[in-house]
Design a protein around this motif. Structure first.
Motif, PDB file in Angstrom:
ATOM      1  N   UNK A  16      51.724  21.723  10.586  1.00 50.57           N
ATOM      2  CA  UNK A  16      51.546  21.210   9.022  1.00 50.57           C
ATOM      3  C   UNK A  16      52.190  22.127   8.258  1.00 50.57           C
ATOM      4  N   UNK A  17      51.901  23.480   8.563  1.00 54.38           N
ATOM      5  CA  UNK A  17      52.753  24.446   7.818  1.00 54.38           C
ATOM      6  C   UNK A  17      54.167  24.344   7.816  1.00 54.38           C
ATOM      7  N   UNK A  18      54.894  24.038   8.769  1.00 54.95           N
ATOM      8  CA  UNK A  18      56.256  23.860   8.821  1.00 54.95           C
ATOM      9  C   UNK A  18      56.754  22.648   8.163  1.00 54.95           C
ATOM     10  N   UNK A  19      55.966  21.475   8.550  1.00 54.90           N
ATOM     11  CA  UNK A  19      56.464  20.086   8.012  1.00 54.90           C
ATOM     12  C   UNK A  19      56.314  20.284   6.342  1.00 54.90           C
ATOM     13  N   UNK A  20      55.245  20.945   5.774  1.00 55.26           N
ATOM     14  CA  UNK A  20      55.093  21.191   4.325  1.00 55.26           C
ATOM     15  C   UNK A  20      56.104  21.908   3.973  1.00 55.26           C
ATOM     16  N   UNK A  21      56.421  22.914   4.505  1.00 51.08           N
ATOM     17  CA  UNK A  21      57.734  23.982   3.959  1.00 51.08           C
ATOM     18  C   UNK A  21      58.827  22.926   4.178  1.00 51.08           C
ATOM     19  N   UNK A  22      59.242  22.590   5.167  1.00 53.82           N
ATOM     20  CA  UNK A  22      60.530  21.699   5.108  1.00 53.82           C
ATOM     21  C   UNK A  22      60.589  20.514   4.093  1.00 53.82           C
ATOM     22  N   UNK A  23      59.528  19.779   3.854  1.00 53.80           N
ATOM     23  CA  UNK A  23      59.441  18.649   2.902  1.00 53.80           C
ATOM     24  C   UNK A  23      59.341  19.038   1.372  1.00 53.80           C
ATOM     25  N   UNK A  24      59.274  20.304   1.106  1.00 53.39           N
ATOM     26  CA  UNK A  24      59.195  20.739  -0.335  1.00 53.39           C
ATOM     27  C   UNK A  24      60.325  20.297  -1.158  1.00 53.39           C
ATOM     28  N   UNK A  25      60.084  19.541  -2.143  1.00 51.14           N
ATOM     29  CA  UNK A  25      61.049  18.988  -2.909  1.00 51.14           C
ATOM     30  C   UNK A  25      61.740  17.814  -2.536  1.00 51.14           C
ATOM     31  N   UNK A  26      61.147  17.268  -1.419  1.00 52.92           N
ATOM     32  CA  UNK A  26      62.030  16.026  -0.740  1.00 52.92           C
ATOM     33  C   UNK A  26      61.345  14.773  -1.280  1.00 52.92           C
ATOM     34  N   UNK A  27      62.131  13.681  -1.183  1.00 51.86           N
ATOM     35  CA  UNK A  27      61.786  12.403  -1.362  1.00 51.86           C
ATOM     36  C   UNK A  27      60.284  12.123  -0.803  1.00 51.86           C
ATOM     37  N   UNK A  28      60.167  12.441   0.654  1.00 53.77           N
ATOM     38  CA  UNK A  28      58.813  12.009   1.237  1.00 53.77           C
ATOM     39  C   UNK A  28      58.898  12.675   2.647  1.00 53.77           C
ATOM     40  N   UNK A  29      57.577  12.802   2.946  1.00 53.31           N
ATOM     41  CA  UNK A  29      57.239  13.187   4.457  1.00 53.31           C
ATOM     42  C   UNK A  29      56.378  11.998   4.979  1.00 53.31           C
ATOM     43  N   UNK A  30      56.864  11.866   6.301  1.00 53.39           N
ATOM     44  CA  UNK A  30      56.286  10.588   6.894  1.00 53.39           C
ATOM     45  C   UNK A  30      55.796  11.427   8.308  1.00 53.39           C
ATOM     46  N   UNK A  31      54.658  11.156   8.734  1.00 53.52           N
ATOM     47  CA  UNK A  31      53.862  11.781  10.016  1.00 53.52           C
ATOM     48  C   UNK A  31      52.965  10.446  10.543  1.00 53.52           C
ATOM     49  N   UNK A  32      52.985  10.458  11.846  1.00 56.84           N
ATOM     50  CA  UNK A  32      52.122   9.573  12.402  1.00 56.84           C
ATOM     51  C   UNK A  32      50.788  10.008  12.401  1.00 56.84           C
TER      52      UNK A  32
END
Length: 168
Positions: A103-119
Motif C-alpha cells: 500500500x505504501x509504495x502504490x500510494x507513493x507511486x500514484x501521487x499526483x496521477x490520474x488514477x490508481x487501480x487495484x484488485x
C-alpha cells in the motif's frame, strides 16, 4: 480557485499487479480507462523480503541460495502482463518492480496521477473479506481517484468511433 492553484494530474494510471486474477482484471480496466482518458499505464509489482529473512540464526531457516525476490517479482509482473495483453500491449505501458510495503509504495507511486487501480483481493489475506488490506489502505489514503476492481465483470467495449477513426 485561481488558475495558478490548479495542479494538473500526471496522465498516468498506476495499477497494482501481483499475478492474481483481480490484478489481471485491474489491468484490463486500466487499459479501458487509459484509452478513455488519454492516459498511459504504469503496472507496478511491490515485493518485500519474506517474514523471517535474515533470522536464520534463530532457527527459522535461511533463504535458498541464489534466490532473488526482485527477479521473481519482475517475472510475475511480466508474465501477468503477457497473460492479459499478449503482444497487443497498450501504448506507453511502463512497468515497475519496487521493494517495500504494498500500500505504501502504490500510494507513493500514484501521487499526483490520474488514477490508481487495484484488485479487491490479491494473493494472501482471508477469503470472504470484501476488501484486502492493500486495497482498503489505498482507497482510504490515496490523493488520486482509486478504482477497486471486484469480481470479473467484463470491461465495457469502447463506443464505435471512440478511437477517432470511426471504424471498429
Amino acid at each position: 480557485m485561481e488558475q495558478s492553484e490548479v495542479v494538473a494530474a500526471r496522465e498516468v494510471i498506476v495499477v497494482g499487479v501481483d499475478g492474481s486474477e483481480p490484478s489481471k482484471q485491474a489491468l484490463r480496466w486500466a487499459e479501458f480507462l487509459a484509452h478513455a482518458t488519454g492516459s498511459t499505464i504504469e503496472a507496478v509489482i511491490v515485493w518485500g523480503r519474506p517474514y523471517g529473512y535474515g533470522m536464520g540464526s534463530l532457527g527459522w531457516g535461511a533463504l535458498p541460495e541464489g534466490w532473488d525476490p526482485a527477479m521473481d517479482a519482475d517475472k510475475v509482473l511480466q508474465e501477468t502482463i503477457d497473460q492479459v495483453f499478449g503482444t497487443q500491449r497498450p501504448a506507453g505501458l511502463t512497468t515497475a518492480s519496487v521493494q517495500g510495503g504494498e500500500a505504501q509504495q502504490l500510494l507513493q507511486l500514484s501521487r499526483g496521477c490520474r488514477m490508481l487501480i487495484v484488485g479487491s483481493r490479491g494473493h494472501g489475506g482471508f477469503a470472504g473479506l470484501l476488501l484486502g488490506s492493500v486495497s482498503s489502505a489505498c482507497a482510504e489514503h490515496s490523493n488520486c481517484p482509486v478504482l477497486v476492481v471486484h469480481g470479473d465483470m467484463p470491461v465495457p467495449m469502447p463506443a464505435p468511433g471512440a478511437n477517432g477513426s470511426g471504424d471498429h
